[in-house]
Scaffold this active site. Sequence first.
Site, PDB file in Angstrom:
ATOM      1  N   HIS A  55      -1.238   5.537  -1.346  1.00 43.26           N
ATOM      2  CA  HIS A  55      -2.190   6.320  -2.155  1.00 43.26           C
ATOM      3  C   HIS A  55      -1.768   6.214  -3.619  1.00 43.26           C
ATOM      4  O   HIS A  55      -0.664   6.620  -3.968  1.00 43.26           O
ATOM      5  CB  HIS A  55      -2.210   7.782  -1.701  1.00 43.26           C
ATOM      6  CG  HIS A  55      -2.726   7.967  -0.300  1.00 43.26           C
ATOM      7  ND1 HIS A  55      -4.065   8.062  -0.009  1.00 43.26           N
ATOM      8  CD2 HIS A  55      -2.067   8.044   0.885  1.00 43.26           C
ATOM      9  CE1 HIS A  55      -4.213   8.196   1.317  1.00 43.26           C
ATOM     10  NE2 HIS A  55      -3.022   8.192   1.871  1.00 43.26           N
ATOM     11  N   LEU A  56      -2.640   5.645  -4.441  1.00 42.90           N
ATOM     12  CA  LEU A  56      -2.280   5.417  -5.846  1.00 42.90           C
ATOM     13  C   LEU A  56      -2.941   6.398  -6.810  1.00 42.90           C
ATOM     14  O   LEU A  56      -2.583   6.449  -7.993  1.00 42.90           O
ATOM     15  CB  LEU A  56      -2.613   3.973  -6.250  1.00 42.90           C
ATOM     16  CG  LEU A  56      -1.729   2.914  -5.575  1.00 42.90           C
ATOM     17  CD1 LEU A  56      -2.171   1.508  -5.954  1.00 42.90           C
ATOM     18  CD2 LEU A  56      -0.262   3.119  -5.930  1.00 42.90           C
ATOM     19  N   ARG A  57      -3.916   7.168  -6.343  1.00 42.83           N
ATOM     20  CA  ARG A  57      -4.494   8.306  -7.095  1.00 42.83           C
ATOM     21  C   ARG A  57      -5.329   7.929  -8.310  1.00 42.83           C
ATOM     22  O   ARG A  57      -5.795   8.817  -9.026  1.00 42.83           O
ATOM     23  CB  ARG A  57      -3.395   9.291  -7.530  1.00 42.83           C
ATOM     24  CG  ARG A  57      -2.488   9.796  -6.415  1.00 42.83           C
ATOM     25  CD  ARG A  57      -3.237  10.471  -5.307  1.00 42.83           C
ATOM     26  NE  ARG A  57      -2.343  11.142  -4.358  1.00 42.83           N
ATOM     27  CZ  ARG A  57      -2.641  11.334  -3.078  1.00 42.83           C
ATOM     28  NH1 ARG A  57      -3.805  10.921  -2.593  1.00 42.83           N
ATOM     29  NH2 ARG A  57      -1.792  11.942  -2.281  1.00 42.83           N
ATOM     30  N   ASN A  87      -9.281   7.217  -1.019  1.00 44.08           N
ATOM     31  CA  ASN A  87      -9.627   8.619  -1.336  1.00 44.08           C
ATOM     32  C   ASN A  87      -9.293   9.000  -2.776  1.00 44.08           C
ATOM     33  O   ASN A  87      -8.573   9.955  -3.048  1.00 44.08           O
ATOM     34  CB  ASN A  87      -8.959   9.588  -0.344  1.00 44.08           C
ATOM     35  CG  ASN A  87      -7.445   9.514  -0.348  1.00 44.08           C
ATOM     36  OD1 ASN A  87      -6.859   8.538  -0.817  1.00 44.08           O
ATOM     37  ND2 ASN A  87      -6.807  10.543   0.156  1.00 44.08           N
ATOM     38  N   ASP A 147      -9.117   7.158   5.242  1.00 40.47           N
ATOM     39  CA  ASP A 147      -7.833   7.860   5.407  1.00 40.47           C
ATOM     40  C   ASP A 147      -7.747   9.135   4.576  1.00 40.47           C
ATOM     41  O   ASP A 147      -8.180   9.193   3.431  1.00 40.47           O
ATOM     42  CB  ASP A 147      -6.649   6.968   5.054  1.00 40.47           C
ATOM     43  CG  ASP A 147      -5.352   7.689   5.320  1.00 40.47           C
ATOM     44  OD1 ASP A 147      -5.069   7.962   6.484  1.00 40.47           O
ATOM     45  OD2 ASP A 147      -4.655   8.040   4.357  1.00 40.47           O
ATOM     46  N   HIS A 227      -0.520   5.746  10.739  1.00 44.53           N
ATOM     47  CA  HIS A 227       0.534   6.751  10.996  1.00 44.53           C
ATOM     48  C   HIS A 227       0.527   7.421  12.369  1.00 44.53           C
ATOM     49  O   HIS A 227       0.242   8.600  12.502  1.00 44.53           O
ATOM     50  CB  HIS A 227       0.540   7.819   9.896  1.00 44.53           C
ATOM     51  CG  HIS A 227      -0.813   8.309   9.438  1.00 44.53           C
ATOM     52  ND1 HIS A 227      -1.807   8.701  10.310  1.00 44.53           N
ATOM     53  CD2 HIS A 227      -1.324   8.464   8.196  1.00 44.53           C
ATOM     54  CE1 HIS A 227      -2.863   9.075   9.613  1.00 44.53           C
ATOM     55  NE2 HIS A 227      -2.604   8.934   8.338  1.00 44.53           N
ATOM     56  N   ASN A 273       0.512  15.128   6.572  1.00 41.04           N
ATOM     57  CA  ASN A 273      -0.570  14.874   7.527  1.00 41.04           C
ATOM     58  C   ASN A 273      -0.524  13.405   7.949  1.00 41.04           C
ATOM     59  O   ASN A 273      -0.667  12.538   7.084  1.00 41.04           O
ATOM     60  CB  ASN A 273      -1.915  15.199   6.845  1.00 41.04           C
ATOM     61  CG  ASN A 273      -3.107  14.834   7.717  1.00 41.04           C
ATOM     62  OD1 ASN A 273      -2.982  14.207   8.771  1.00 41.04           O
ATOM     63  ND2 ASN A 273      -4.290  15.223   7.260  1.00 41.04           N
ATOM     64  N   ASP A 300       2.451   5.426   3.775  1.00 39.45           N
ATOM     65  CA  ASP A 300       1.578   6.582   3.508  1.00 39.45           C
ATOM     66  C   ASP A 300       2.073   7.324   2.255  1.00 39.45           C
ATOM     67  O   ASP A 300       2.046   8.554   2.193  1.00 39.45           O
ATOM     68  CB  ASP A 300       1.489   7.530   4.709  1.00 39.45           C
ATOM     69  CG  ASP A 300       0.341   8.534   4.569  1.00 39.45           C
ATOM     70  OD1 ASP A 300      -0.469   8.411   3.627  1.00 39.45           O
ATOM     71  OD2 ASP A 300       0.261   9.461   5.401  1.00 39.45           O
TER      72      ASP A 300
HETATM   73 ZN    ZN Z   1      -3.854   9.462   6.823  1.00 39.14          ZN
END
Ligand code: ZN
Length: 421
Positions: A55-57, A87, A147, A227, A273, A300
Amino acid sequence: MSYLLRNATFPNGKTGEIAIQDGLIVAVSSLEPSHKVIDLAGKQVLPGLVDLHTHLREPGFEESETVATGSLSAVRGGFTAISAMANTSPVADTAGVVEQIFRLGQAAGLCDVFPIGAVTQGLNGQTLSEIGAMADSAAQVRVFSDDGKCVFDPLIMRRALEYVKKFDGVIAQHAQEPTLTKDSQMNEGVISAQLGLKGWPAVAEEAIIARDVLLAEHTDSRLHICHLTTAGGVEIIRWAKARGIKVTAEVTPHHLLLTDDYVKNYDPVYKVNPPLRREIDVLALRAGLADGTIDIVATDHAPHSSESKDCEWAEASFGMVGLETALSIVIKTMVQSGAMDYESVADRLSVAPARIGRYENHGQPLEIGKPANITVVDTVAKWIVDRDLMSSRSKNTPFHGFELPGVVTHTFFNGKLVYGE
Ligand SMILES: [Zn+2]
């Protein structure tokens, strides 16, 4: 710049030299005067690590991470390719957004950043996104995932699996049955009962995995399970693979080491999560990774600002950063325990994730003519994790203060030394 890496230990245990020139490996046995010589005595070389789940935001949450800071964190951890989850804000559900992220990765220039496309528009779970346009874009997206959210509607999941078959894509599922996990805070079990926190049952994960391997069989398409955390989930994947279903699975480093015992101090750094599970699950995940039932380790990596982590458990965000500690955790849990050798490490952290993502310049054997994506690790050295010394913009590592084995000393990306000296 060209390099000569001397006295390197290869994944198969043999030692030798690697010469790098013009972005490629041009293996030699003798010194060339134009090369900068780097002595790797006692060090292990691996094909550059590949993360299928990052996740790089950016765009939207740059206070937590950007493509550039995430790339720096990646190469410090030995990764030469990472996969940006969808996301963001806006969500990566159009050709325009995935191309933006792809170009930000190229501009950072430290590693390949492969955008993952959203399965549904705005992650709404109801309408398929522009999957074909993202596949045809400059980013050539092959991995699609909502995800953070589960693709819960079985008809949408079926349609997505059918769609990506056209271009050899894969759907990466975040397996979380939403009604069984509403307001859930941690693994459902003895400890959640003691702490009075709402439980997250294993069946909520396993029910979706079971459904989706059957959908993958029905559509004869490629499914990847993000995951995995439960012993039951490992059993379902094992059964599905024995049936010939095209399913692959990942485990995170934190689920290979930590259990729900860590939640007892209510420190939200352990809130994640899917949640940390029981010891018996950790052991099943390790066994599954060792025997290849679980194909890959994926981080993750989930950066969160201190505001969203330094608060009460119930209010805190789910997630942990992981790029800079992943290899060390795998060495600690899998290599030092004797469950895996470095050939398997190379497979689970580079070869297999590159194959699943169709990242052709990565996960290649360290041979003449292959792209020089190489990670060098001092497997004997130890380090103490200090969140304030990490390159990620966020500090939410669950391993702060841990002494871990394995120090990444050099990372080469397309023949360029992007980390180390
Ligand atoms: Zn996930």
